[in-house]
Design a protein around this motif. Structure first.
Motif, PDB file in Angstrom:
ATOM      1  N   GLU A 302      -7.510   3.597 -42.182  1.00  0.00           N
ATOM      2  CA  GLU A 302      -7.576   3.591 -40.493  1.00  0.00           C
ATOM      3  C   GLU A 302      -6.409   3.937 -39.939  1.00  0.00           C
ATOM      4  O   GLU A 302      -5.387   5.468 -39.596  1.00  0.00           O
ATOM      5  CB  GLU A 302      -8.238   3.106 -39.942  1.00  0.00           C
ATOM      6  CG  GLU A 302      -7.997   2.880 -37.832  1.00  0.00           C
ATOM      7  CD  GLU A 302      -8.551   1.748 -37.260  1.00  0.00           C
ATOM      8  OE1 GLU A 302      -8.877   2.265 -35.751  1.00  0.00           O
ATOM      9  OE2 GLU A 302      -9.180   0.955 -37.821  1.00  0.00           O
ATOM     10  N   LYS A 303      -5.200   3.091 -40.928  1.00  0.00           N
ATOM     11  CA  LYS A 303      -3.603   3.097 -40.341  1.00  0.00           C
ATOM     12  C   LYS A 303      -3.454   4.145 -41.267  1.00  0.00           C
ATOM     13  O   LYS A 303      -2.262   5.181 -40.799  1.00  0.00           O
ATOM     14  CB  LYS A 303      -3.384   2.038 -41.188  1.00  0.00           C
ATOM     15  CG  LYS A 303      -3.352   0.379 -40.996  1.00  0.00           C
ATOM     16  CD  LYS A 303      -2.976   0.028 -40.760  1.00  0.00           C
ATOM     17  CE  LYS A 303      -1.738  -0.374 -41.681  1.00  0.00           C
ATOM     18  NZ  LYS A 303      -0.409  -1.751 -41.837  1.00  0.00           N
ATOM     19  N   HIS A 306      -4.196   7.182 -39.044  1.00  0.00           N
ATOM     20  CA  HIS A 306      -3.077   7.517 -37.497  1.00  0.00           C
ATOM     21  C   HIS A 306      -1.669   7.762 -38.554  1.00  0.00           C
ATOM     22  O   HIS A 306      -1.152   8.734 -37.237  1.00  0.00           O
ATOM     23  CB  HIS A 306      -2.548   6.281 -37.220  1.00  0.00           C
ATOM     24  CG  HIS A 306      -3.961   5.689 -36.434  1.00  0.00           C
ATOM     25  ND1 HIS A 306      -4.243   6.156 -34.875  1.00  0.00           N
ATOM     26  CD2 HIS A 306      -4.993   4.787 -36.415  1.00  0.00           C
ATOM     27  CE1 HIS A 306      -5.725   6.011 -34.390  1.00  0.00           C
ATOM     28  NE2 HIS A 306      -5.921   5.179 -35.530  1.00  0.00           N
ATOM     29  N   LYS A 309      -1.276  12.074 -38.369  1.00  0.00           N
ATOM     30  CA  LYS A 309      -1.478  12.738 -38.044  1.00  0.00           C
ATOM     31  C   LYS A 309      -1.988  13.712 -38.344  1.00  0.00           C
ATOM     32  O   LYS A 309      -1.210  14.486 -38.231  1.00  0.00           O
ATOM     33  CB  LYS A 309       0.027  13.416 -37.241  1.00  0.00           C
ATOM     34  CG  LYS A 309       1.014  11.985 -36.719  1.00  0.00           C
ATOM     35  CD  LYS A 309       3.264  12.494 -36.118  1.00  0.00           C
ATOM     36  CE  LYS A 309       3.203  10.659 -36.432  1.00  0.00           C
ATOM     37  NZ  LYS A 309       4.593  11.068 -35.628  1.00  0.00           N
TER      38      LYS A 309
END
Length: 512
Positions: A302-303, A306, A309
Motif C-alpha cells: 500500500e505504501k 502511494h 503515484k
C-alpha cells in the motif's frame, strides 16, 4: 347255567366273613413305627405303655420307664406341667391338645401334646393316653426361614438397586416382593404393588418382558443386559437389568446407570475438547507467523503504491483489492485469536471477564456456520465484568450460536440476534434469538436432558445443551429457553457479575 330259586325257601345274603384282626398286635406295630411319642398312664400317673420314640425322648429304656411317674423321670418343673395337663384331661373327660416346652434328656423340646381318657367297657375311667409330637426341628427350621427372610428383606431394602420377585401364573407375572427402590419404577408403594400383576404397570413392562422370562426359565441361564428406556416424567434413562430363574419365580434386579453413562460421555467429550484445544493452539501458532507476514507485506504494498503515484483509476482498483485482502487477513487474525483464547486457560478457574470479548470470539469460531444461514445482529449494552471462565463460556455460546444457525432455513434470510443486558445488580443476561423453526412444546421440557436430540443419527449426541446447562450452572448462572414453533427460539444465559464490579454496576430495567 342259571341258578334256580326253590319256592318257599329263603335265600341267604352273600356277606363276606372278615377274619378277626389282631388289634393289639397291629397297635403295637404301628406305635413302634411312628416318630411320635405314644404312651398310656394309670390313674396314679404311672406309665403303663410307651413306645420306642417316647422312651428315646425321655432318655431311658422303656422297661425303666414303665411303672414310674413323671416326677421320677424328668425335672420338677416339667413334671408339674405334665401332671397338670394330665389332671385337666381326666377332669374334662375328653381329648385336649396343647403346645408345651420341656427339657427332656438334656434337650429343650417343643411338643404338640394330645391327651385323652381311657375307659373300661362299662365306661369307668381307668387312665389316659397321650401322643406327643416333637416340633423342635420344625420350629428351628421355621426360625431359620424367618431369619433368612428377614435378612433377605433387609438386604433388598438397603440395596440401591430396584429388586423384584415375580411368579409365573396363568394370568401373567405376579409381583411377590418389591423393595423400596422399585417403587419409583412402578409408581406406587411396595405394599400396594405386591400381589398385583406386572401387566397392571404398563410403563414398567420393560422390567421383565414375558418372552424374556420364558427364555430364562427354558434355558436356566441368567440374563444380563443394558437398555435404554423412556420413563414418564423422567425422560430417557439407562438401566442394567439382570434376571435369574428360581423355580417358578423370577428375581429381577434393575440398576439405573444413567449418571454413569452421562459421565462416560462427558469424559469422552472432555477428552475430545482437550484434543481440539491442543489442535487449536497448534493451528493458531502455525498460522500466526505467516499471517503477520501477509499483513506486513500488504501494508508495504500500500505504501509503495502511494509512492509510485499511479493513474487514479488503476490506483482505486488496486487499493480496493488491497483493502479486501487486508480485511480477509484481519478476519483470519481474529479467528486465530479466538482459537488461542479457546486453547488457553484453566477449565475450572474463574476470573473477571469482558463478556463481549468472549461473545466476539465465539462468533468468530461459529462464523462458518452462521454466515450462510442468516443475518447476525449484535445488540450489546454497557456491562460490568462477569465472573466466569473464557473456555467454558466460549463452549456454551458457540453451541448456542451453532444451534441457532441449524434452526434457520437452508435458504437463509433469517436473523440471529445476540443481546446483552444488565439483568440485576449482581447478574447480566445474554440472549441468543433466532427466527428459525422453533421447538415443539413436547420437546421444550426435555431440551436440557442428556442424550435428547431431534437431529438425525450421526449429527448430534444430545449432550451439547446438557453440558452447556451444567457449565453455566457451575459458574453460578442459569440457562433457560423459550420457543414458539414457526416463529423462533430464545436462549437466555444469566451470569454473575464479578464481585469487584457489583458496587459500580448500575441496575437497568430488564429488557424483554
Amino acid at each position: 347255567m342259571q341258578r334256580q330259586t326253590v319256592p318257599g325257601v329263603a335265600r341267604e345274603p352273600a356277606v363276606a366273613q372278615a377274619p378277626e384282626l389282631p388289634y393289639r398286635e397291629l397297635f403295637l406295630a404301628l406305635a413302634e413305627e411312628l416318630p411320635d411319642a405314644i404312651f398310656t398312664k394309670d390313674l396314679q400317673g404311672r406309665y403303663t405303655f410307651i413306645n420306642s420314640a417316647g422312651a428315646r425322648f425321655i432318655g431311658l429304656p422303656a422297661e425303666k420307664i414303665l411303672g414310674r411317674k413323671d416326677s421320677a423321670l424328668m425335672g420338677p418343673e416339667e413334671a408339674r406341667n405334665t401332671q397338670e395337663f394330665d389332671r385337666q384331661t381326666l377332669l374334662a373327660g375328653r381329648i385336649l391338645r396343647a403346645e408345651m416346652s420341656e427339657w427332656m434328656a438334656g434337650v429343650r423340646r417343643e411338643w404338640l401334646s394330645t391327651k385323652g381318657v381311657l375307659r373300661r367297657p362299662d365306661g369307668q375311667v381307668m387312665g389316659l393316653f397321650g401322643i406327643s409330637r416333637d416340633l423342635s426341628d420344625h420350629r428351628r427350621s421355621e426360625a431359620a426361614r424367618n431369619q433368612s427372610e428377614a435378612l433377605f428383606r433387609t438386604a433388598t431394602q438397603s440395596s440401591f438397586d430396584a429388586f423384584f420377585i415375580l411368579r409365573s401364573e396363568p394370568e401373567g407375572l405376579r409381583l411377590l416382593h418389591v423393595n423400596p427402590h422399585a417403587e419409583a419404577l412402578l409408581g406406587c408403594e411396595a405394599r400396594a404393588a405386591e400381589g398385583r400383576l406386572l401387566s397392571e404397570f404398563p410403563h414398567a413392562a420393560f422390567i421383565a418382558p414375558l418372552p424374556l422370562c420364558q427364555e430364562v426359565w427354558r434355558t436356566g441361564k441368567p440374563h444380563d443386559e443394558e437398555l435404554k428406556q423412556v420413563l414418564p416424567g423422567h425422560g430417557h434413562r439407562w438401566f442394567r437389568r439382570q434376571l435369574n430363574a428360581v423355580g417358578e419365580c423370577m428375581s429381577v434386579m434393575v440398576r439405573d446407570i444413567t449418571e454413569h453413562r452421562e459421565n462416560e460421555l462427558r469424559l469422552r467429550l472432555n477428552e475430545r475438547m482437550a484434543a481440539v484445544g491442543m489442535l487449536a493452539a497448534g493451528v493458531a501458532h502455525e498460522i500466526n507467523n505467516p499471517l503477520a507476514f501477509v499483513l506486513s507485506n500488504l501494508h508495504y504494498i500500500e505504501k509503495e503504491l502511494h509512492r509510485l503515484k499511479l493513474v487514479q483509476s488503476d490506483m482505486g482498483e488496486m487499493m480496493e483489492a488491497i483493502t479486501d485482502a487486508r480485511e480477509g487477513a484481519e478476519r483470519m487474525r481474529g479467528i486465530v485469536q479466538s482459537l488461542r483464547a479457546l486453547a488457553r486457560g484453566d477449565a475450572v478457574t474463574t476470573q473477571p471477564l469482558d463478556l463481549h470479548e468472549v461473545l466476539d470470539n465465539s462468533v468468530q469460531l461459529a462464523w462458518g456456520r452462521l454466515r450462510s444461514r442468516g443475518h447476525l445482529v449484535r445488540d450489546y449494552s454497557d456491562l460490568p465484568l462477569v465472573l466466569g471462565n473464557s473456555v467454558q463460556l466460549s463452549q456454551v455460546f458457540v453451541n448456542l450460536l451453532v444451534n441457532a444457525a441449524q434452526a434457520m432455513p437452508d435458504s437463509g434470510g433469517g436473523e440471529i440476534r445476540v443481546v446483552t443486558r444488565q439483568h440485576s445488580a449482581s447478574m447480566v443476561r445474554v440472549e441468543v434469538h433466532d427466527t428459525g423453526c422453533g421447538i415443539p412444546a413436547e420437546n421444550l421440557e426435555r431440551i436440557f436432558e442428556p442424550f435428547f436430540t431431534t437431529k438425525p443419527v450421526g449429527e448430534g449426541t444430545g449432550l451439547g445443551l446438557s453440558i452447556s446447562h451444567d457449565l453455566v450452572r457451575g459458574l453460578g448462572g442459569e440457562l433457560s429457553v423459550s420457543s414458539t414453533p414457526g416463529v423462533g427460539t430464545t436462549f437466555r444465559v444469566l451470569l454473575p457479575v464479578a464481585s469487584e464490579a457489583v458496587d459500580e454496576a448500575p441496575t437497568q430495567e430488564e429488557v424483554h
